[in-house]
Motif scaffolding. Structure first.
Motif, PDB file in Angstrom:
ATOM      1  N   ARG A   1      -2.618   5.128  11.503  1.00 43.85           N
ATOM      2  CA  ARG A   1      -3.579   4.660  10.507  1.00 43.85           C
ATOM      3  C   ARG A   1      -4.007   3.220  10.776  1.00 43.85           C
ATOM      4  NH1 ARG A   1       0.053   6.919   5.488  1.00 43.85           N
ATOM      5  NH2 ARG A   1      -0.373   9.141   5.778  1.00 43.85           N
ATOM      6  N   GLU A   2      -3.149   2.456  11.435  1.00 41.58           N
ATOM      7  CA  GLU A   2      -3.460   1.073  11.767  1.00 41.58           C
ATOM      8  C   GLU A   2      -3.066   0.805  13.214  1.00 41.58           C
ATOM      9  OE1 GLU A   2      -1.746  -1.731   9.038  1.00 41.58           O
ATOM     10  OE2 GLU A   2      -2.347  -0.583   7.269  1.00 41.58           O
TER      11      GLU A   2
ATOM     12  N   PRO B   1       2.443   2.818   9.082  1.00 40.30           N
ATOM     13  CA  PRO B   1       1.007   2.960   9.401  1.00 40.30           C
ATOM     14  C   PRO B   1       0.739   2.996  10.901  1.00 40.30           C
ATOM     15  CG  PRO B   1       1.338   1.322   7.667  1.00 40.30           C
ATOM     16  CD  PRO B   1       2.699   1.660   8.208  1.00 40.30           C
ATOM     17  N   TYR B   2       1.570   2.300  11.686  1.00 50.18           N
ATOM     18  CA  TYR B   2       1.392   2.316  13.143  1.00 50.18           C
ATOM     19  C   TYR B   2       1.833   3.673  13.707  1.00 50.18           C
ATOM     20  CZ  TYR B   2       1.540  -2.744  12.244  1.00 50.18           C
ATOM     21  OH  TYR B   2       1.334  -4.006  11.751  1.00 50.18           O
TER      22      TYR B   2
ATOM     23  N   ASN C   1       0.810  -1.237   0.000  1.00 56.44           N
ATOM     24  CA  ASN C   1       0.000   0.000   0.000  1.00 56.44           C
ATOM     25  C   ASN C   1       0.836   1.276   0.000  1.00 56.44           C
ATOM     26  OD1 ASN C   1      -2.334  -1.571   0.142  1.00 56.44           O
ATOM     27  ND2 ASN C   1      -2.294  -1.592   2.377  1.00 56.44           N
ATOM     28  N   ASP C   2       1.975   1.240  -0.710  1.00 55.36           N
ATOM     29  CA  ASP C   2       2.809   2.439  -0.791  1.00 55.36           C
ATOM     30  C   ASP C   2       3.425   2.530  -2.180  1.00 55.36           C
ATOM     31  OD1 ASP C   2       4.340   4.653  -0.460  1.00 55.36           O
ATOM     32  OD2 ASP C   2       5.483   3.916   1.255  1.00 55.36           O
TER      33      ASP C   2
END
Length: 880
Positions: A58-59, A53-54, A37-38
């Motif tokens: 975002r996640e 993301p952490y 996803n990048d």
């Protein structure tokens, strides 16, 4: 110095992960080398990438403390690989805190692991910090007792943000002192020096700020820790080796190929360089292939192909003339497959990808190297050091020899390449290819005819779905049948069955992907050049594809659905036109594509706005009715008997496909919606004539119609804002503004006439007497040609006896000319058109007109004075 000679790299990795697990960290597996996803990052370059993301919230992380051994690939040093330090693929050990511990604990963990677990001598370790970080030096002093003067401040000790904005913060690096014998000898040699003495082994990143696009930094509410410890470097230190290539992570690969080349590592500098290239690139290729990267000419596929070609070339330099990368792959898998288990499960795929690409390039390399060496020898004799661009292109285009390899080999022998000349040759070749496309098409048709005879027709399964399993039964490249293709070749593919609709009946062909085990073919168009044969046109974007491969064929869904909506809508449009204008309406052509539909039909007259509104209303009623769409195969005569509409001049088979929806029934082989409701919305956007008795309607449906109305609505809103009114009152406001504008224009025109009249009175005073007549040749200030003509008439009317008027005025980038001649003078040889022509030509333009009034002009304003001087001479020469 060897600290723990018995420790292998596998044991070092395990000790690291176990240590941090004992500190409450959850072990997480390495993420793929292909970032998830990048799309902005080509390959994974650090352990923290999967943590972003952490860190950004975002996640949700599986735990607030994490640790991993991450496989990484960096492209910056590809050309340097071969020296004793540079790597493309490496492992990064990392421990991460997501809003949990911060600087003090990160430093304490690192110090404990290095000095107590790995038993590195404390007096060989040195920290560096960022000059603006006052906390890290204090923690280093408290935990490891470093005096402040020993802690080196480096501006480079800052991480991020990766873009213009995002998390960032200072970092602290830990260096290992290899000894004075590796140093530069300068008195200020210290961590950060460019010499070989101090080796950075660990970087502790303290993410404590958020930087906005303007560069302003604010403290993060939750601070994070990201660290990276290079396993190869730590192994080198712990095993007491001179280079990472001397460790157990590489020597098995190096020694295998040294034996294969009947040599030994350390015996010859050039041989050692080639062995290091193969060792690094073999590891990288195995991991890239395991993570699904396939060779191509762009993106990560290009990186894969580039390092594979470098490895093959260095194998040839070692004298290895047979394919060897499969052996290299097995060596790497034996070394690293216990921890990275995907290497063992993907072994067959890895070996096949490497073997196919190596075999393909090996033939190219042998021929290309011979030609390149001859070329370099010739240049050397002529004492030239630049390879001409057209020669570089000839190697690339005719022999498939990579430009980057030509450049690398040339540089090794002191040559450079003419990059600009190469690009120009490439551009000329592309132009030649475009001009030769007709000839290539003819050759394609010959090859396809043979394939059709041998294979029979293609089975179309696209009415039932948009994807399906299939088999490659034919490949054509440049008019010739081939057994295999590889990226980035353009080709024609034939499948035994296909869901791809071939262009027919006005509906354009499908696009999508044909995915094989080792390659992806991008279908850019689908056609039926021969009856019964469906051909997929496109290029292989990555990897390889062979005749006989089992593949998955998948049509781009949204594109097909949009096309289906437009096709079904053309049937409803045809029916609506016949209802409105009568049964004499016949379809004379159509274009059905995702963005719009176009429908040509017979009609003796143009359709009025009322007609078009009626058609739109009727079609949308049918759409809301959600009539099911039925298809039936039946004999042609039976279909015609039922009233099904056939296209004028079209030839049909004995069996035809009948498509019906509501009261519309037509012969059609295209793809359609399951029910009219799926069309969603219909709107006519244009109606016009295309030939005598032939009209054309263009329309949008579904998503296209929605976008059309959004644009219109946005336009209405914008106009309402600019006119300072509400959208519902826009019509009245426009009428008001139009009236006000007309009134203002009348006032301006009146003002211009009055100004022209006043100016005309002044201009008359400039008249000179020539041969008994009045002559005016001068400049005037007029806003446009119309006012200039009026001024000419005004001036002439004020003469007390016959005369000629020539007025010139500047209009932006040109000069306008107006000539007026008294009617009596036209009989004596003066002609306004001829005067305008002479003056216009002098201005670099032209002129002409009637004997009494003419216009002209030009853009050469510098000649205006000389042009006007011609008038008096013209009068003297032509007046009778």
């Amino acid at each position: 110095m060897s600290v723990e000679m018995s420790l292998t790299s596998t044991e070092i990795r395990a000790r690291y992960l176990d240590f941090f697990a004992s500190k409450g960290h959850q072990k997480v597996p390495s993420s793929s080398l292909v970032p998830r996803n990048d799309p902005t990052v080509m390959l994974t370059t650090a352990g923290m990438q999967q943590m972003i993301p952490y860190f950004l919230g975002r996640e949700t992380p599986p735990a607030s403390r994490l640790t991993s051994a991450q496989k990484c690939f960096r492209t910056t040093d590809i050309d340097k690989v071969g020296n004793q330090r540079s790597l493309t693929f490496f492992e990064m050990l990392g421990n991460f805190s997501v809003g949990d511990y911060f600087k003090k604990d990160a430093i304490a963990f690192a110090w404990e692991f290095l000095t107590e677990v790995m038993k590195l001598p404390a007096d060989r370790l040195y920290p560096t910090v960022h000059p603006e970080d006052d906390e890290a030096p204090q923690h280093w002093h408290e935990i490891a007792h470093f005096p402040d003067e020993v802690i080196v401040r480096l501006e480079d000790n800052w991480w991020g943000p990766p873009g213009t904005s995002g998390p960032c913060g200072p970092d602290s690096e830990i260096y290992y002192d290899r000894g004075v014998e590796y140093g530069c000898g300068l008195p200020d040699c210290k961590p950060g020096c460019e010499c070989e003495r101090f080796l950075e082994i660990w970087n502790l990143v303290f993410m404590q700020y958020y930087q906005d696009p303007d560069g302003k930094r604010t403290p993060l509410p939750r601070k994070n820790i990201d660290t990276g410890l290079g396993l190869e470097r730590l192994t080198m230190v712990l095993q007491g080796k001179e280079s990472v290539f001397d460790t157990d992570m590489f020597r098995a690969i190096i020694d295998h190929f040294a034996a294969l080349a009947s040599t030994a590592y350390g015996k010859d500098a050039k041989t050692d360089t080639s062995l290091r290239v193969i060792a690094d690139h073999a590891r990288a290729l195995v991991f890239l292939a395991a993570d699904g990267v396939l060779p191509s000419n762009e993106g990560r596929g290009y990186i894969f192909r580039r390092i594979l070609r470098r490895a093959v070339r260095h194998g040839k330099l070692l004298g290895v003339d047979r394919p060897f990368l499969s052996e290299a792959a097995d060596t790497v898998i034996r070394l690293m497959g216990d921890y990275y288990t995907e290497l063992r499960t993907q072994r067959n795929r890895i070996v096949e990808v490497l073997s196919v690409e190596e075999q393909k390039f090996g033939q190219t390399l042998s021929a290309g190297l011979g030609l390149l060496n001859e070329l370099l020898a010739g240049l050397q004799q002529r004492q030239q050091k630049v390879i001409p661009g057209e020669e570089v292109f000839r190697l690339y285009d005719t022999h498939g020899f990579p430009v980057e390899l030509t450049e690398e080999i040339a540089a090794e022998q002191g040559f450079t390449i003419d990059t600009s000349g190469f690009e120009q040759s490439m551009q000329r070749q592309q132009e030649r290819s475009r001009s030769a496309s007709t000839f290539v098409q003819a050759k394609d048709d010959q090859a396809l005819t043979e394939l059709l005879k041998r294979l029979g027709p293609t089975e179309f399964i696209g009415y039932e779905g948009l994807s399906g399993s299939s088999k490659v039964v034919g490949l054509v490249v440049d008019g010739k049948e081939v057994e295999s293709i590889s990226a980035p070749q353009q080709a024609l593919i034939l499948l035994d069955v296909t869901p791809f609709y071939a262009e027919s009946g006005g509906q354009i062909g499908d696009q999508g992907d044909i995915t094989a085990p080792l390659g992806v073919f991008r279908v850019q168009d689908t056609r039926r050049p021969l009856k019964g044969l469906i051909v997929h046109y496109g290029n292989i974007s990555e990897g390889h594809l062979r005749v006989g491969d089992s593949v998955q064929a998948e049509v781009i869904e949204q594109r097909r659905l949009d096309t289906m909506r437009n096709h079904s809508a053309t049937h409803l449009l045809h029916k609506a036109l016949r209802n409105l204008l009568g049964p004499q309406v016949e379809q004379r052509g159509s274009l059905v594509e995702p963005e719009r539909l176009r429908f040509d039909f017979t009609s003796p007259r143009a359709l009025t706005a009322t007609d078009l509104a009626h058609i739109d209303e009727q079609i949308n009623r049918w759409i809301r009715a959600d009539f099911p769409v039925h298809t039936t195969i039946m004999p042609l005569q039976d279909a015609l008997t039922t009233g099904a509409m056939a296209l004028f001049g079209e030839k049909y088979d004995d069996l035809v496909r009948v498509v019906s929806m509501g009261s519309s029934t037509e012969l059609c082989g295209g793809t359609h919606c399951a029910a009219t409701g799926q069309i969603g919305l219909y709107v006519t956007i244009q109606e016009a004539s295309v030939a005598a008795g032939i009209r054309r309607i263009e329309a949008f449906t579904g998503r296209g119609a929605e976008a059309y109305f959004r644009r219109r609505s946005s336009l209405v809103e914008t106009m309402a804002v600019k006119l300072q009114t509400k959208p519902d009152a826009l019509e009245g406001k426009l009428e008001q503004v139009t009236q006000e504008l007309a009134s203002a224009r009348r006032q301006i025109a009146q003002f211009q006439r009055e100004a022209a009249l006043h100016q005309a009175a002044e201009i008359v005073q400039k008249a000179v007497e020539v041969e008994g007549i009045s002559v005016v040749a001068t400049t005037a200030n007029a806003p446009d040609d119309k006012v200039l003509r009026e001024m000419g008439d005004m001036v002439r009317s004020k003469f007390s006896h016959p005369g000629i008027v020539v007025l010139a005025s500047n209009f932006d980038d040109r000069v306008g000319i107006q000539v007026n001649v008294d009617a009596a003078l036209t009989k004596r040889g003066l002609h306004a058109g001829k005067v305008a022509s002479a003056v216009g030509e002098r201005l670099g333009g032209k002129g002409g007109g009637r004997p009494e009034s003419a216009q002209g002009g030009g853009k050469n304003k510098a000649e205006l004075g000389a042009a006007l001087d011609l008038v008096v001479k013209f009068v003297k020469d032509n007046l009778k």
